[in-house]
Design a protein around this motif. Structure first.
Motif: not given
Ligand SMILES: Nc1ncnc2c1ncn2[C@@H]1O[C@H](COP(=O)(O)OP(=O)(O)OP(=O)(O)O)[C@@H](O)[C@H]1O
Length: 440
Positions: A185-190, A221-223, A79-87
């Motif tokens: 759901a996410n300030a920097e959503s991809s 991209a996030g669902s 889902a959007t904001g779940a941390g995919k881009t962070f991973t």
């Molecule tokens: N394991 C983590 N530790 C610290 N911060 C995290 C972690 N996972 C996510 N975040 C933070 O949570 C926010 C959302 O994460 P991220 O952008 O990776 O989500 P996403 O799943 O890629 O969302 P989208 O699909 O909308 O792009 C970011 O600010 C990111 O830095």
């Protein structure tokens, strides 16, 4: 719950209510019953784990597989904001899987430079609103077409890379060009699916054998539910396009998991590009990112369902070996060597057989097995078996090489015949030209 299972939507710990010392049983009828689903995965990581843990256990083995000649893909879903881009990308203090994996890849390439030559090229694409864009050159949309090798992105030129630093620099350029917009759901959503691919051509210096392999890192991209992100206008269109392509991806995963023949890859450009990562000749790692927030309850449930389905997909892997341009002499030499080895093993085998026969003879004449007990004889039996197995393998190898030699001889004969024919034709042409009839 533990390293490989997860409990979705557990019972909440209710405060017990006592009336006059007696525990009261009650049920809030407006409350939905909890799903309490236990799901099994290859590995489950909780909030204590880092990207480094994921890299060590999940993507470092893929780097070895790539260098062994297998295509590999890693994709993050959730889902959007779940941390995919962070991973995938991480942050300064906690580098993501792409950085860790690429650094490891280049270290391993450096350590093998003496025996293998590597040609490395990268591409970084995004699929935004169903359009394929080149993130390295900020150009597009690019067209997709299919040929014998699968889906090809028309006009995509790979960027040659000579060091890990260069490769990471390309990654930074691509990330800066990626489409991002804030959502609730996410300030920097991809808002696009990003596909970073490293194409490697490996040449074995000793034999000339070539392999072409591909490592893909895919940040989807996030669902999202339209209602949960309150998207309007362009944002709504983006969200709809993301959901459409993720739906197409989900359909492909379901059909692949059911073992069906027809997989609807053509339903979206995302699934067309991911065709060989999902059901093709590829080792694929799917990472499902989920959040504990109740705001993404449905998305989390769907993500986990897809991940469970994806676990059922089985693909058949082949090493990617390109034809080697070795001369016939190479095979002749190899056959001679193998035949000599075979002869040596046969002699060794004979010696072992006669030793065994001797032991059996003395065993039949005395109960002590010629001074040896069965335990002492066992290793000899297994050595004989091993030698037999080697001889059989060598024989198969010799047969294969002989057939290659025959093919090469046949080709040489054809070449000679062709050469003679060509000479004869040239001569005939000359005669015709010199003839008075032609000059008249
Ligand atoms: N394991 C983590 N530790 C610290 N911060 C995290 C972690 N996972 C996510 N975040 C933070 O949570 C926010 C959302 O994460 P991220 O952008 O990776 O989500 P996403 O799943 O890629 O969302 P989208 O699909 O909308 O792009 C970011 O600010 C990111 O830095």
């Amino acid at each position: 719950m533990d390293g490989s299972s997860l409990l979705f939507d557990p019972d909440e710990e209710d405060d017990e209510f006592f009336y006059q010392g007696a525990k009261q049983q009650y049920r809030d009828i407006s409350k939905r019953t909890n799903k309490k689903l236990t799901m099994e995965f290859d590995r489950v990581y909780d909030t204590d784990h880092t990207n480094e843990n994921l890299f060590q256990e999940c993507t470092a083995p893929l780097v070895d597989a790539v260098l062994d000649g297998y295509n590999c893909s890693v994709f993050v879903y959730g889902a959007t904001g779940a941390g995919k881009t962070f991973t995938m990308l991480g942050c300064e203090n906690c580098p993501g899987l792409t950085f860790l994996t690429m650094r490891d890849l280049f270290e391993k390439i450096q350590s093998q430079n003496a025996t293998r030559k590597f040609d490395v090229g990268v591409s970084y694409l995004e699929v935004y609103n169903e359009q394929v864009m080149n993130l390295l050159t900020k150009t597009g949309p690019l067209k997709l077409r299919e040929d014998a090798n699968g889906v090809v992105v028309s006009g995509l030129v790979l960027k040659p890379i000579y060091s890990a630093e260069e490769l990471l620099h390309m990654l930074t350029i691509g990330n800066a060009n990626r489409t991002q917009h804030p959502t609730d759901a996410n300030a920097e959503s991809s808002r696009s699916h990003a596909i970073f691919q490293v194409h490697i051509r490996i040449t074995e210096l000793s034999t000339g054998t070539k392999r072409s392999v591909k490592l893909s890192m895919i940040d989807l991209a996030g669902s999202e539910r339209a209602a949960s992100t309150k998207g309007l206008g362009m944002r709504f269109k983006e969200g709809a396009s993301i959901n459409k392509s993720l739906l197409a991806l989900g359909n492909c995963i379901n059909k692949l998991a059911d073992g069906l023949k027809h997989i609807p890859y053509r339903d979206s450009n995302l699934t067309r590009i991911l065709k060989d990562s999902l059901g093709g000749n590829c080792r694929t790692l799917m990472i499902a990112n989920v959040s504990m927030s109740s705001l993404t309850y449905e998305d989390t449930y769907n993500t986990l369902k897809y991940a469970s389905r994806a676990k059922k997909i089985r693909s058949v892997l082949r090493q990617n070996v390109l034809k080697s341009n070795l001369p016939k002499e190479f095979y002749v030499k190899k056959v001679t060597e193998l035949m000599a080895e075979q002869e040596r093993l046969l002699q060794h085998n004979k010696a072992l057989e006669s030793k065994l026969a001797q032991l059996e003879r003395s065993a039949s004449s005395s109960s002590s097995f010629g001074g040896f007990d069965m335990q002492e004889l066992k290793p000899w039996y297994s050595r004989i078996d091993a030698v037999y197995t080697s001889v059989i393998k060598l024989q198969q190898c010799v047969i294969g090489l002989r057939s290659k030699i025959q093919t090469l001889s046949y080709r040489q004969t054809l070449k000679k015949d062709f050469e003679q024919l060509r000479k004869a034709v040239t001569q005939d042409q000359r005669l015709i030209q010199e003839s008075p009839l032609f000059n008249a």
